[in-house]
Design a protein around this motif. Structure first.
Motif, PDB file in Angstrom:
ATOM      1  N   TYR B  29       0.826  -1.199   0.000  1.00 17.26           N
ATOM      2  CA  TYR B  29       0.000   0.000   0.000  1.00 17.26           C
ATOM      3  C   TYR B  29       0.863   1.252   0.000  1.00 17.26           C
ATOM      4  O   TYR B  29       0.561   2.227  -0.677  1.00 17.26           O
ATOM      5  CB  TYR B  29      -0.953   0.013   1.197  1.00 17.26           C
ATOM      6  N   GLU B  33      -0.290   2.157  -3.377  1.00 17.56           N
ATOM      7  CA  GLU B  33      -1.625   2.527  -2.912  1.00 17.56           C
ATOM      8  C   GLU B  33      -2.690   1.554  -3.372  1.00 17.56           C
ATOM      9  O   GLU B  33      -3.726   1.937  -3.911  1.00 17.56           O
ATOM     10  CB  GLU B  33      -1.988   3.933  -3.381  1.00 17.56           C
ATOM     11  N   ILE B  35      -4.828  -2.055  -2.140  1.00 15.10           N
ATOM     12  CA  ILE B  35      -5.056  -3.125  -1.178  1.00 15.10           C
ATOM     13  C   ILE B  35      -4.906  -4.424  -1.936  1.00 15.10           C
ATOM     14  O   ILE B  35      -5.714  -4.761  -2.785  1.00 15.10           O
ATOM     15  CB  ILE B  35      -6.463  -3.058  -0.575  1.00 15.10           C
ATOM     16  N   PHE B  37      -5.661  -7.613  -2.268  1.00 20.28           N
ATOM     17  CA  PHE B  37      -6.586  -8.599  -1.719  1.00 20.28           C
ATOM     18  C   PHE B  37      -6.050 -10.013  -1.824  1.00 20.28           C
ATOM     19  O   PHE B  37      -6.423 -10.883  -1.049  1.00 20.28           O
ATOM     20  CB  PHE B  37      -7.917  -8.523  -2.455  1.00 20.28           C
ATOM     21  N   ARG B  99      -8.598   3.997  -9.877  1.00 24.53           N
ATOM     22  CA  ARG B  99      -8.274   3.282  -8.636  1.00 24.53           C
ATOM     23  C   ARG B  99      -9.075   2.012  -8.414  1.00 24.53           C
ATOM     24  O   ARG B  99      -8.587   1.057  -7.817  1.00 24.53           O
ATOM     25  CB  ARG B  99      -8.524   4.210  -7.446  1.00 24.53           C
ATOM     26  N   LEU B 103      -8.212  -2.766  -7.753  1.00 21.98           N
ATOM     27  CA  LEU B 103      -8.852  -3.346  -6.572  1.00 21.98           C
ATOM     28  C   LEU B 103      -9.750  -4.513  -6.970  1.00 21.98           C
ATOM     29  O   LEU B 103      -9.712  -5.591  -6.362  1.00 21.98           O
ATOM     30  CB  LEU B 103      -9.676  -2.255  -5.882  1.00 21.98           C
ATOM     31  N   PHE B 235      -5.245  -7.046   7.240  1.00 24.88           N
ATOM     32  CA  PHE B 235      -5.494  -5.723   6.683  1.00 24.88           C
ATOM     33  C   PHE B 235      -6.023  -4.785   7.761  1.00 24.88           C
ATOM     34  O   PHE B 235      -5.616  -3.624   7.856  1.00 24.88           O
ATOM     35  CB  PHE B 235      -6.476  -5.806   5.514  1.00 24.88           C
ATOM     36  N   ILE B 243      -2.004   2.663   7.656  1.00 31.29           N
ATOM     37  CA  ILE B 243      -1.509   1.886   6.518  1.00 31.29           C
ATOM     38  C   ILE B 243      -0.376   2.637   5.821  1.00 31.29           C
ATOM     39  O   ILE B 243      -0.399   3.851   5.706  1.00 31.29           O
ATOM     40  CB  ILE B 243      -2.655   1.521   5.563  1.00 31.29           C
TER      41      ILE B 243
END
Lengths: 406, 300
Positions: B29, B33, B35, B37, B99, B103, B235, B243
């Motif tokens: 991150y 930037e 996450i 998963f 963004r 994700l 997370f 973060i």
């Protein structure tokens, strides 16, 4: 030549990568090792050919992006069929007729499958409001679905309320939950929002699973009555047909409402919010109100879907409301094309019906869901059928020539 | 008092494992930037690889210590390879996309990897051999803390120190910090950003694999789904600590471990996961930047 070498390297890399998981299978208790060399060869050959395809598609995408920059972008064939009214109207009409006569042609079993597909259409369109239009990535959407289903099951169990009474109540309760979730996450950005909604979905499921006095725990609630028709007792077959038509009407209403919403003041505010939050606020849009209505309206459809689901299956338990369910609904929205109604409907039908009819395939269903989510994002982020934004064309001659009215 | 200490060390052990996984999230991150998963799945694959290697080696008649070391090493290698490959396939082509795209791609990757292991191996819980040896000197304290717990806590501590040294003093560590601060500027001063990102995934995955081997050996069973819950908890820990911040991730993980341990010990064990999620929601509402994180202003 260099392509061949690259593909060979890729193939060797994947053979190495998948070796322990794909080839070796140990049984600790029986103390046996199974070597499945066939899988290694399959992986090697598969990755060899797929790497050619991968590079070809990437190149094509880059070329497409360049073309777009030069302003020569063309509409794809599928896109054209579904968006240009001259072609799309007859198709929609044929499809509608097919849907209407469906229960008379096919068996009750097929009709049941179609009902689930239609429930997913409803859920997909609902989530489309939140993710597609407002750009808020909601990974706990299934929680609202659960709220709808449990509100029907519990209100019926305790107070004997009927389907038609609970349908609006379920939608309303889900909307309340949507707002409850919406408030704390108002300030969060995209990725945090995703994880909080995911956590919210899990909390709802875990509570349903563990709070025995309230929700009867993992064993669920059985004997939920099917929807009534002015007090007439229906046998299973007629009831299925009845729910089917109910679902078709619900889906049509949803499509109509979402379509109207999209072009309303609120819908345009959502789109603006999705594109840029700060610029959107600067234009005088109330961020809090807009976000909360997106959550509430999205949740309402999930609530309706949940009530109908409970009435259709007559039995619910928390296992129907896992994260996987949210992921399936999300992938419907992503594959269909975020914000595109036709796309979402099409994707819901494809994703639910295909695995049902290709039984051999159904084991690989989730694997393919996952892979297609990645591939869609990499190669076709706009989805099967991209959402075409309303545009004002200055050049009247050009717009007449291409036959576009928008 | 003993019960308190037991819960305390139980929470510390759990927190240490969460910390190992959370570091992978926070590092990725911090740099792109995103996450990741699929990180929980990398951890799961590490545990599975270790199980398979340990199984094969134990049939060949190796002793426990050499199995532990070899299985961990191979798990680390494979997890890193998976992390590297996942980045190349699912994230690299999306570097300049909106963004939401990477994700969703990450969620897809996570579902894909879960089902890949499910189909290639099994959906059942597999018994994981206890690879961590029992120490005799721990016997008097056994009601408070077992040997596995001691090994987990010590290993995590050593790994943390090594990671901090790597990031503070080595060339690649400096490149990572530069990339995290400003990708474009790092490129201008000659940092190979693609390589730095790959390295971040590799290091994060290696840490997750260590965590996977330790926890699998501690809990004693694994299945394809362990990565999901572990991933979300880790997370949560990363967000809790702020973060992007490495000490934050460790602190967050420990806080989370203790919260879970004490809440299940004193309140109710049915709602273990609910406590973690509630903590996450509360933190994000009252301190979205986390305990050690700095609030960043968003610009147009």
């Amino acid at each position: 030549m260099s392509g061949l070498k690259k593909s060979l390297l890729v193939s060797i890399w994947f053979m190495f990568l998948t070796f322990p998981i794909m080839v070796v299978k140990v049984d600790i208790i029986e103390k046996t090792v199974q070597w499945r060399w066939k899988n290694l060869i399959l992986v090697g050959l598969g990755s060899f050919f797929l790497s050619f395809l991968w590079r070809y598609l990437l190149e094509k995408k880059e070329k497409g992006a360049k073309k777009k920059e030069m302003g020569q972008a063309e509409m794809g064939l599928i896109q054209k069929i579904f968006t240009v009214p001259r072609y799309s109207r007859p198709i929609y009409l044929l499809f509608l007729i097919f849907i209407l006569v469906f229960p008379f042609i096919f068996s009750t079993y097929q009709t049941n499958i179609m009902i689930s597909a239609l429930i997913y259409v409803l859920l997909g369109l609902g989530l489309n409001i939140v993710v597609g239009l407002a750009g808020l990535l909601d990974l706990g959407y299934v929680a609202f679905y659960a709220v709808g289903a449990y509100s029907y099951a519990l209100l019926n169990y305790h107070y004997g309320l009927g389907f038609w009474t609970v349908l609006p109540i379920g939608g309303f309760l889900a909307a309340i939950f949507g707002i409850l979730l919406g408030f704390p996450v108002l300030r969060l950005r995209g990725d945090y929002l995703a994880i909080v909604t995911l956590g919210f979905g899990e909390i709802i499921r875990l509570v349903l699973e563990n709070w025995d006095e309230f929700s009867f725990g993992p064993s669920g609630i059985a004997n939920i009555p099917r929807p009534g028709l002015f007090g007439i007792e229906l046998d299973v077959q007629t009831a299925t047909t009845y729910i089917y038509y109910l679902m078709v009407i619900m889906a049509l209403i949803t499509i109509f409402v979402v379509n109207r919403l999209q072009n309303s003041r609120l819908g345009r505010a959502w789109l603006a919010l999705r594109e840029d939050e700060i610029a959107c606020q600067a234009m005088g849009i109330d961020k809090i109100k807009t976000k909360l209505t997106a959550f509430a309206l999205g949740a309402t459809w999930a609530g309706f879907g949940g009530v109908i689901f409970a009435a259709k299956t007559t039995f619910i338990n928390p296992a129907s409301f896992t994260f996987l369910e949210s992921a399936i609904i999300l992938s419907i929205v992503v594959l269909g094309g975020m914000g595109s109604i036709v796309g979402v409907v099409l994707a819901a039908l494809i994703m639910i019906l295909l695995p049902e009819y290709l039984r051999a395939f159904s084991e690989y269903r989730m694997l393919i869901f996952g892979a297609s989510m990645v591939l869609m994002m990499v190669f076709r982020p706009q989805g099967l059928i991209a959402n075409v934004r309303r545009k004002y064309l200055y050049n009247a001659v050009q717009s007449r020539k291409t036959g576009e009215s928008r | 008092m003993d019960y308190f200490l037991e819960l305390f060390f139980g929470g510390l052990t759990k927190g240490s494992i969460y910390a190992l996984i959370a570091l992978g999230y926070t590092m990725v991150y911090g740099i792109i930037e995103l996450i990741n998963f699929a990180h929980g799945e990398i951890y799961m694959i590490g545990a599975f690889t270790a199980l398979i290697v340990a199984g094969v080696l134990s049939f060949l008649g190796f002793n426990t210590v050499s199995i532990l070391i070899l299985a961990t090493l191979i798990a680390v290698v494979y997890s890193s390879a998976y992390g590297y490959t996942v980045e190349k396939i699912a994230y690299k082509p999306l570097r300049n996309a909106p963004r939401l795209s990477p994700l969703i791609s990450a969620i897809g990757m996570s579902i894909f990897l879960q089902n890949y292991v499910l189909l290639a191996q099994t959906s059942d819980f597999l018994p994981f051999p206890n690879l961590i040896p029992e120490f005799e000197f721990m016997e008097p304290y056994y009601h408070i803390m077992g040997s596995s717990e001691l090994v987990i806590i010590l290993t995590t501590a050593v790994v943390m120190v090594l990671l901090t040294l790597l990031i503070k003093f080595t060339r690649i560590g400096k490149a990572m910090r530069a990339t995290a601060q400003n990708k474009k500027m790092a490129m201008l001063v000659g940092v190979n950003v693609d390589r730095v990102i790959s390295m971040t995934f590799v290091i994060g995955s290696a840490l997750a694999a260590i965590g996977g081997v330790l926890i699998a050996s501690y809990v004693g069973q694994i299945n394809f789904y362990i990565g999901f819950i572990a991933g979300i908890k880790a997370f949560t820990a990363a967000v809790l600590g702020g973060i992007g911040s490495i000490p934050g991730a460790v602190l967050g993980a420990l806080v989370l471990g203790w919260t879970e341990s004490f809440a299940t010990g004193y309140v109710s064990s049915d709602y273990e996961d609910v406590f973690a999620f509630c903590l996450l929601v509360l933190i994000l509402i009252f301190r979205p930047a986390g305990i050690l994180g700095r609030a960043t202003t968003q610009k147009v």
